[in-house]
Design a protein around this motif. Structure first.
Motif, PDB file in Angstrom:
ATOM      1  N   CYS A 115     -48.432 -82.661   7.788  1.00 36.50           N
ATOM      2  CA  CYS A 115     -49.559 -83.343   8.433  1.00 36.50           C
ATOM      3  C   CYS A 115     -50.470 -83.966   7.381  1.00 36.50           C
ATOM      4  CB  CYS A 115     -50.369 -82.355   9.262  1.00 36.50           C
ATOM      5  SG  CYS A 115     -49.463 -81.702  10.663  1.00 36.50           S
ATOM      6  N   PRO A 116     -51.118 -85.071   7.737  1.00 38.43           N
ATOM      7  CA  PRO A 116     -52.087 -85.649   6.800  1.00 38.43           C
ATOM      8  C   PRO A 116     -53.228 -84.665   6.537  1.00 38.43           C
ATOM      9  CG  PRO A 116     -51.722 -87.110   8.680  1.00 38.43           C
ATOM     10  CD  PRO A 116     -51.011 -85.834   8.968  1.00 38.43           C
ATOM     11  N   CYS A 117     -53.800 -84.782   5.381  1.00 36.12           N
ATOM     12  CA  CYS A 117     -54.910 -83.910   4.981  1.00 36.12           C
ATOM     13  C   CYS A 117     -56.208 -84.702   5.014  1.00 36.12           C
ATOM     14  CB  CYS A 117     -54.674 -83.397   3.564  1.00 36.12           C
ATOM     15  SG  CYS A 117     -53.177 -82.431   3.399  1.00 36.12           S
ATOM     16  N   LEU A 118     -57.288 -83.986   4.832  1.00 36.02           N
ATOM     17  CA  LEU A 118     -58.602 -84.600   4.749  1.00 36.02           C
ATOM     18  C   LEU A 118     -59.064 -84.568   3.294  1.00 36.02           C
ATOM     19  CD1 LEU A 118     -60.114 -82.685   7.773  1.00 36.02           C
ATOM     20  CD2 LEU A 118     -59.429 -85.081   7.767  1.00 36.02           C
ATOM     21  N   LEU A 119     -59.422 -85.723   2.771  1.00 28.76           N
ATOM     22  CA  LEU A 119     -60.016 -85.803   1.445  1.00 28.76           C
ATOM     23  C   LEU A 119     -61.522 -85.874   1.651  1.00 28.76           C
ATOM     24  CD1 LEU A 119     -59.935 -86.195  -1.645  1.00 28.76           C
ATOM     25  CD2 LEU A 119     -59.749 -88.661  -1.213  1.00 28.76           C
ATOM     26  N   VAL A 120     -62.224 -84.899   1.111  1.00 31.80           N
ATOM     27  CA  VAL A 120     -63.669 -84.803   1.292  1.00 31.80           C
ATOM     28  C   VAL A 120     -64.333 -84.965  -0.069  1.00 31.80           C
ATOM     29  CG1 VAL A 120     -65.568 -83.361   2.119  1.00 31.80           C
ATOM     30  CG2 VAL A 120     -63.305 -83.183   3.193  1.00 31.80           C
ATOM     31  N   ARG A 121     -65.240 -85.946  -0.154  1.00 29.05           N
ATOM     32  CA  ARG A 121     -66.032 -86.142  -1.373  1.00 29.05           C
ATOM     33  C   ARG A 121     -67.460 -85.730  -1.081  1.00 29.05           C
ATOM     34  NH1 ARG A 121     -65.428 -92.037  -2.835  1.00 29.05           N
ATOM     35  NH2 ARG A 121     -67.187 -91.518  -4.138  1.00 29.05           N
ATOM     36  N   LEU A 122     -68.001 -84.909  -1.959  1.00 33.15           N
ATOM     37  CA  LEU A 122     -69.360 -84.403  -1.814  1.00 33.15           C
ATOM     38  C   LEU A 122     -70.196 -84.921  -2.979  1.00 33.15           C
ATOM     39  CD1 LEU A 122     -68.377 -80.687  -1.096  1.00 33.15           C
ATOM     40  CD2 LEU A 122     -68.853 -82.476   0.593  1.00 33.15           C
ATOM     41  N   GLN A 123     -71.271 -85.618  -2.665  1.00 36.13           N
ATOM     42  CA  GLN A 123     -72.120 -86.171  -3.716  1.00 36.13           C
ATOM     43  C   GLN A 123     -73.542 -85.655  -3.547  1.00 36.13           C
ATOM     44  OE1 GLN A 123     -73.277 -90.367  -3.552  1.00 36.13           O
ATOM     45  NE2 GLN A 123     -72.678 -90.553  -5.699  1.00 36.13           N
ATOM     46  N   ASP A 124     -74.037 -84.991  -4.571  1.00 34.41           N
ATOM     47  CA  ASP A 124     -75.421 -84.524  -4.601  1.00 34.41           C
ATOM     48  C   ASP A 124     -76.297 -85.748  -4.859  1.00 34.41           C
ATOM     49  OD1 ASP A 124     -77.934 -83.545  -5.284  1.00 34.41           O
ATOM     50  OD2 ASP A 124     -77.149 -81.874  -6.463  1.00 34.41           O
ATOM     51  N   GLN A 125     -77.025 -86.185  -3.839  1.00 29.10           N
ATOM     52  CA  GLN A 125     -77.824 -87.402  -3.948  1.00 29.10           C
ATOM     53  C   GLN A 125     -78.920 -87.283  -5.005  1.00 29.10           C
ATOM     54  OE1 GLN A 125     -75.627 -89.346  -2.660  1.00 29.10           O
ATOM     55  NE2 GLN A 125     -77.179 -90.564  -1.676  1.00 29.10           N
ATOM     56  N   ASN A 126     -79.507 -86.098  -5.155  1.00 28.84           N
ATOM     57  CA  ASN A 126     -80.549 -85.912  -6.169  1.00 28.84           C
ATOM     58  C   ASN A 126     -79.971 -86.136  -7.560  1.00 28.84           C
ATOM     59  OD1 ASN A 126     -82.138 -85.190  -3.995  1.00 28.84           O
ATOM     60  ND2 ASN A 126     -81.955 -83.007  -4.366  1.00 28.84           N
ATOM     61  N   GLN A 127     -78.798 -85.591  -7.791  1.00 29.76           N
ATOM     62  CA  GLN A 127     -78.144 -85.764  -9.086  1.00 29.76           C
ATOM     63  C   GLN A 127     -77.773 -87.231  -9.303  1.00 29.76           C
ATOM     64  OE1 GLN A 127     -74.467 -83.611  -9.573  1.00 29.76           O
ATOM     65  NE2 GLN A 127     -74.496 -83.857 -11.781  1.00 29.76           N
ATOM     66  N   ALA A 128     -77.320 -87.897  -8.252  1.00 33.00           N
ATOM     67  CA  ALA A 128     -76.954 -89.310  -8.365  1.00 33.00           C
ATOM     68  C   ALA A 128     -78.169 -90.159  -8.743  1.00 33.00           C
ATOM     69  CB  ALA A 128     -76.339 -89.802  -7.059  1.00 33.00           C
ATOM     70  N   VAL A 129     -79.316 -89.864  -8.139  1.00 29.01           N
ATOM     71  CA  VAL A 129     -80.541 -90.600  -8.456  1.00 29.01           C
ATOM     72  C   VAL A 129     -80.944 -90.346  -9.907  1.00 29.01           C
ATOM     73  CG1 VAL A 129     -83.029 -90.701  -7.977  1.00 29.01           C
ATOM     74  CG2 VAL A 129     -81.397 -90.761  -6.093  1.00 29.01           C
ATOM     75  N   GLN A 130     -80.837 -89.104 -10.350  1.00 26.76           N
ATOM     76  CA  GLN A 130     -81.181 -88.783 -11.737  1.00 26.76           C
ATOM     77  C   GLN A 130     -80.263 -89.503 -12.715  1.00 26.76           C
ATOM     78  OE1 GLN A 130     -81.239 -84.534 -12.214  1.00 26.76           O
ATOM     79  NE2 GLN A 130     -83.278 -84.342 -11.328  1.00 26.76           N
TER      80      GLN A 130
END
Length: 196
Positions: free
Chosen positions: A103-118
């Motif tokens: 079966c196809p899988c789920l690729l999940v990307r998690l991005q900490d927005q605070n870290q991205a802004v920094q």
């Protein structure tokens, strides 16, 4: 963690090097892979290990599964923001087909927005050639803090913060002017390299 097969070493090194958390899940919520960042972000979000995918993340996954059930021909990417006390997490989920898995899988990307802004603020500070103190002020300003809160965090006066923000604005404008000049110069002189 239940894992069908560990990725090759070079691929594992790449996945572990991502700033974003990476999860690979089955549509039954089984974790096939999670990088270190995913472990850390899931723990911060729900206080649990990644083997128990936090419900806030799984809800986004369920939305993708439901969209596939409604329209199996179309590939979707579902994106949502999850907020908790100390962070805002951008969750992106898409389908992933892997060899050896039926079966196809789920690729999940998690991005900490605070870290991205920094990280963005630090990159801007380098481009604009800000001083160390201006960089500290800019990171806090980019994070949404008022002049008063910046002053309190850095133990300086609001007038000093205002002065730093004025310097930052001037350096930013200087950088933008320089970039505009380079673009104009290069468009009129395509055979020459400009390294101002």
């Amino acid at each position: 963690m239940n894992s069908l097969q560990s990725p090759p070493e070079f691929l594992q090194a790449i996945l572990e090097g991502f700033v974003d958390g990476i999860l690979v899940l089955t549509h039954q919520r089984q974790v096939l892979y999670a990088n270190i960042t995913a472990h850390r972000l899931c723990h911060r979000l729900a206080g649990t290990s990644v083997e128990h995918v936090p419900s806030e993340i799984w809800q986004v996954c369920e939305a993708l599964i439901e969209s596939h059930d409604l329209n199996p021909e179309k590939l979707f990417v579902i994106e949502s923001e999850v907020e908790c006390e100390e962070m805002t997490l951008r969750v992106r989920v898409q389908w992933l087909t892997l060899d050896g898995i039926e079966c196809p899988c789920l690729l999940v990307r998690l991005q900490d927005q605070n870290q991205a802004v920094q990280m963005l603020a630090i990159a801007e500070a380098q481009n604009w050639r800000l001083t160390q103190r201006e960089t500290q002020v800019w990171i806090l300003r980019r994070s949404g803090l008022s002049r008063k809160r910046i002053a309190a965090n850095l133990y300086i006066s609001e007038d000093t913060v205002k002065k730093h923000l004025g310097n930052i604005k001037a350096k930013r404008q200087s950088y933008l002017d320089e970039e505009e000049w380079r673009l104009n110069y290069n468009s009129h002189n395509p055979n020459e390299l400009c390294s101002a």
